[in-house]
Design a protein around this motif. Sequence first.
Motif, PDB file in Angstrom:
ATOM      1  N   GLY A 142      65.926  36.270  57.820  1.00  0.00           N
ATOM      2  CA  GLY A 142      66.013  37.313  56.818  1.00  0.00           C
ATOM      3  C   GLY A 142      64.950  36.908  55.677  1.00  0.00           C
ATOM      4  O   GLY A 142      64.263  37.993  55.191  1.00  0.00           O
ATOM      5  N   THR A 143      64.472  35.650  55.507  1.00  0.00           N
ATOM      6  CA  THR A 143      63.397  35.259  54.547  1.00  0.00           C
ATOM      7  C   THR A 143      62.093  35.729  55.146  1.00  0.00           C
ATOM      8  O   THR A 143      61.333  36.073  54.332  1.00  0.00           O
ATOM      9  CB  THR A 143      63.479  33.897  54.132  1.00  0.00           C
ATOM     10  N   VAL A 144      62.017  35.805  56.372  1.00  0.00           N
ATOM     11  CA  VAL A 144      60.709  35.901  56.970  1.00  0.00           C
ATOM     12  C   VAL A 144      60.527  37.568  56.820  1.00  0.00           C
ATOM     13  O   VAL A 144      59.474  38.147  56.558  1.00  0.00           O
ATOM     14  CB  VAL A 144      60.655  35.527  58.484  1.00  0.00           C
ATOM     15  N   LYS A 145      61.655  38.400  57.056  1.00  0.00           N
ATOM     16  CA  LYS A 145      61.550  39.572  56.955  1.00  0.00           C
ATOM     17  C   LYS A 145      61.320  40.251  55.680  1.00  0.00           C
ATOM     18  O   LYS A 145      60.447  40.946  55.136  1.00  0.00           O
ATOM     19  CB  LYS A 145      62.747  40.548  57.426  1.00  0.00           C
ATOM     20  N   SER A 146      61.853  39.566  54.710  1.00  0.00           N
ATOM     21  CA  SER A 146      61.565  39.492  53.033  1.00  0.00           C
ATOM     22  C   SER A 146      60.154  39.309  52.863  1.00  0.00           C
ATOM     23  O   SER A 146      59.467  40.053  52.245  1.00  0.00           O
ATOM     24  CB  SER A 146      62.510  38.816  52.200  1.00  0.00           C
TER      25      SER A 146
ATOM     26  N   ASN B 111      49.337  38.163  65.879  1.00  0.00           N
ATOM     27  CA  ASN B 111      49.637  37.393  67.207  1.00  0.00           C
ATOM     28  C   ASN B 111      50.877  37.604  67.686  1.00  0.00           C
ATOM     29  O   ASN B 111      51.394  37.039  68.780  1.00  0.00           O
ATOM     30  CB  ASN B 111      49.727  35.787  66.731  1.00  0.00           C
ATOM     31  N   ASP B 112      51.255  38.916  67.286  1.00  0.00           N
ATOM     32  CA  ASP B 112      52.618  39.429  67.915  1.00  0.00           C
ATOM     33  C   ASP B 112      53.772  38.702  68.271  1.00  0.00           C
ATOM     34  O   ASP B 112      54.457  38.635  69.282  1.00  0.00           O
ATOM     35  CB  ASP B 112      52.246  40.291  69.404  1.00  0.00           C
ATOM     36  N   LEU B 113      53.882  37.894  67.171  1.00  0.00           N
ATOM     37  CA  LEU B 113      55.093  36.967  67.404  1.00  0.00           C
ATOM     38  C   LEU B 113      56.580  37.568  66.844  1.00  0.00           C
ATOM     39  O   LEU B 113      56.159  38.290  65.699  1.00  0.00           O
ATOM     40  CB  LEU B 113      55.046  35.545  66.723  1.00  0.00           C
ATOM     41  N   SER B 114      57.532  37.430  67.442  1.00  0.00           N
ATOM     42  CA  SER B 114      58.820  37.918  66.888  1.00  0.00           C
ATOM     43  C   SER B 114      59.324  37.501  65.529  1.00  0.00           C
ATOM     44  O   SER B 114      58.752  36.254  65.232  1.00  0.00           O
ATOM     45  CB  SER B 114      60.088  37.969  67.816  1.00  0.00           C
ATOM     46  N   VAL B 115      60.067  37.962  64.730  1.00  0.00           N
ATOM     47  CA  VAL B 115      60.606  37.312  63.569  1.00  0.00           C
ATOM     48  C   VAL B 115      61.292  36.033  63.527  1.00  0.00           C
ATOM     49  O   VAL B 115      61.126  35.178  62.969  1.00  0.00           O
ATOM     50  CB  VAL B 115      61.185  38.542  62.647  1.00  0.00           C
ATOM     51  N   SER B 116      61.947  36.109  64.757  1.00  0.00           N
ATOM     52  CA  SER B 116      62.791  34.819  65.079  1.00  0.00           C
ATOM     53  C   SER B 116      61.860  33.474  65.460  1.00  0.00           C
ATOM     54  O   SER B 116      61.748  32.579  65.143  1.00  0.00           O
ATOM     55  CB  SER B 116      63.779  34.952  66.242  1.00  0.00           C
ATOM     56  N   LYS B 117      60.709  34.060  65.893  1.00  0.00           N
ATOM     57  CA  LYS B 117      59.996  32.965  66.458  1.00  0.00           C
ATOM     58  C   LYS B 117      59.038  32.468  65.225  1.00  0.00           C
ATOM     59  O   LYS B 117      58.800  31.192  64.751  1.00  0.00           O
ATOM     60  CB  LYS B 117      58.584  33.439  67.399  1.00  0.00           C
TER      61      LYS B 117
ATOM     62  N   ALA C  56      60.317  32.511  61.897  1.00  0.00           N
ATOM     63  CA  ALA C  56      61.242  31.836  61.427  1.00  0.00           C
ATOM     64  C   ALA C  56      61.090  30.389  61.930  1.00  0.00           C
ATOM     65  O   ALA C  56      61.379  29.163  61.128  1.00  0.00           O
ATOM     66  CB  ALA C  56      62.490  32.312  61.383  1.00  0.00           C
ATOM     67  N   GLN C  57      61.021  30.269  63.325  1.00  0.00           N
ATOM     68  CA  GLN C  57      60.924  28.628  63.752  1.00  0.00           C
ATOM     69  C   GLN C  57      59.821  28.230  63.248  1.00  0.00           C
ATOM     70  O   GLN C  57      59.799  27.070  62.894  1.00  0.00           O
ATOM     71  CB  GLN C  57      60.938  28.906  65.438  1.00  0.00           C
ATOM     72  N   ILE C  58      58.654  28.827  63.416  1.00  0.00           N
ATOM     73  CA  ILE C  58      57.380  28.318  63.062  1.00  0.00           C
ATOM     74  C   ILE C  58      57.291  27.688  61.648  1.00  0.00           C
ATOM     75  O   ILE C  58      56.877  26.661  61.162  1.00  0.00           O
ATOM     76  CB  ILE C  58      56.103  29.120  63.386  1.00  0.00           C
ATOM     77  N   VAL C  59      57.977  28.575  60.487  1.00  0.00           N
ATOM     78  CA  VAL C  59      57.583  28.380  59.241  1.00  0.00           C
ATOM     79  C   VAL C  59      58.729  27.841  58.507  1.00  0.00           C
ATOM     80  O   VAL C  59      58.903  27.335  57.509  1.00  0.00           O
ATOM     81  CB  VAL C  59      57.209  29.527  58.257  1.00  0.00           C
ATOM     82  N   SER C  60      59.805  27.477  59.501  1.00  0.00           N
ATOM     83  CA  SER C  60      61.146  26.750  59.084  1.00  0.00           C
ATOM     84  C   SER C  60      61.873  27.566  57.867  1.00  0.00           C
ATOM     85  O   SER C  60      62.208  26.993  56.924  1.00  0.00           O
ATOM     86  CB  SER C  60      60.936  25.356  58.417  1.00  0.00           C
TER      87      SER C  60
ATOM     88  N   GLU D 275      53.254  34.309  52.834  1.00  0.00           N
ATOM     89  CA  GLU D 275      53.244  35.824  53.338  1.00  0.00           C
ATOM     90  C   GLU D 275      52.018  36.019  54.223  1.00  0.00           C
ATOM     91  O   GLU D 275      52.280  36.793  55.300  1.00  0.00           O
ATOM     92  CB  GLU D 275      53.182  36.520  52.063  1.00  0.00           C
ATOM     93  N   LYS D 276      50.918  35.175  53.988  1.00  0.00           N
ATOM     94  CA  LYS D 276      49.595  35.358  54.892  1.00  0.00           C
ATOM     95  C   LYS D 276      50.171  35.002  56.088  1.00  0.00           C
ATOM     96  O   LYS D 276      49.734  35.489  57.236  1.00  0.00           O
ATOM     97  CB  LYS D 276      48.749  34.341  54.528  1.00  0.00           C
ATOM     98  N   SER D 277      50.671  33.745  56.187  1.00  0.00           N
ATOM     99  CA  SER D 277      51.080  33.228  57.654  1.00  0.00           C
ATOM    100  C   SER D 277      52.331  34.194  58.430  1.00  0.00           C
ATOM    101  O   SER D 277      52.020  34.505  59.475  1.00  0.00           O
ATOM    102  CB  SER D 277      51.759  31.946  57.351  1.00  0.00           C
TER     103      SER D 277
END
Length: 183
Positions: free
Chosen positions: A159-163, A143-149, A151-155, A133-135
Amino acid sequence: MGNNAEDILLVSEVALLGSRKAFERLVDKYQVPVRNFFMLHTGYDSMLSDDLSQETFIRCWEKIGTFKGISSFRTWMYTVAHNILSDYYRSRSRQVQLDEYLQDTATRSTDDDTSVETRYDSVSALRPLSDIEKSCVILYYMNDLSVSKIAQIVSLPAGTVKSHLSRARAKMQKYLNEDGYEK
């Protein structure tokens, strides 16, 4: 030339020609955001953040040939940084809690103009969050990254990133309300 195009050109020079000068330009461009990413994760521990940042750029140098250009260099670099952070957490023999960092936050010197109270509040608000969650919060809000970016970073799926972001906001709001902050 756009940021992404410039990054691709620099990455190409590094990967194909071994250009240290091109890599130095990438480091100059991204060292502050990467260090800030680690500063927020480590409770503003400058030395640890510097070490993790340096390790990130060393790994980027070593692995730059694996960069495929599917995502931006920035996203790829944050993936490397996130993996370094995950490796760090896994490698510690005992889990050092954020509270230990917060105990001496007021006595640490900083290189920036951020007041001790503001830094303490920022780090304190991250206290109730899990590492993932911190990440997500740091990458999204700071760092103004999008949810999709992210998602790539944290694998993880978007939808899980949004959660994670939603739960993190709720936890932070609850923590801050209990600590005397109002909406």
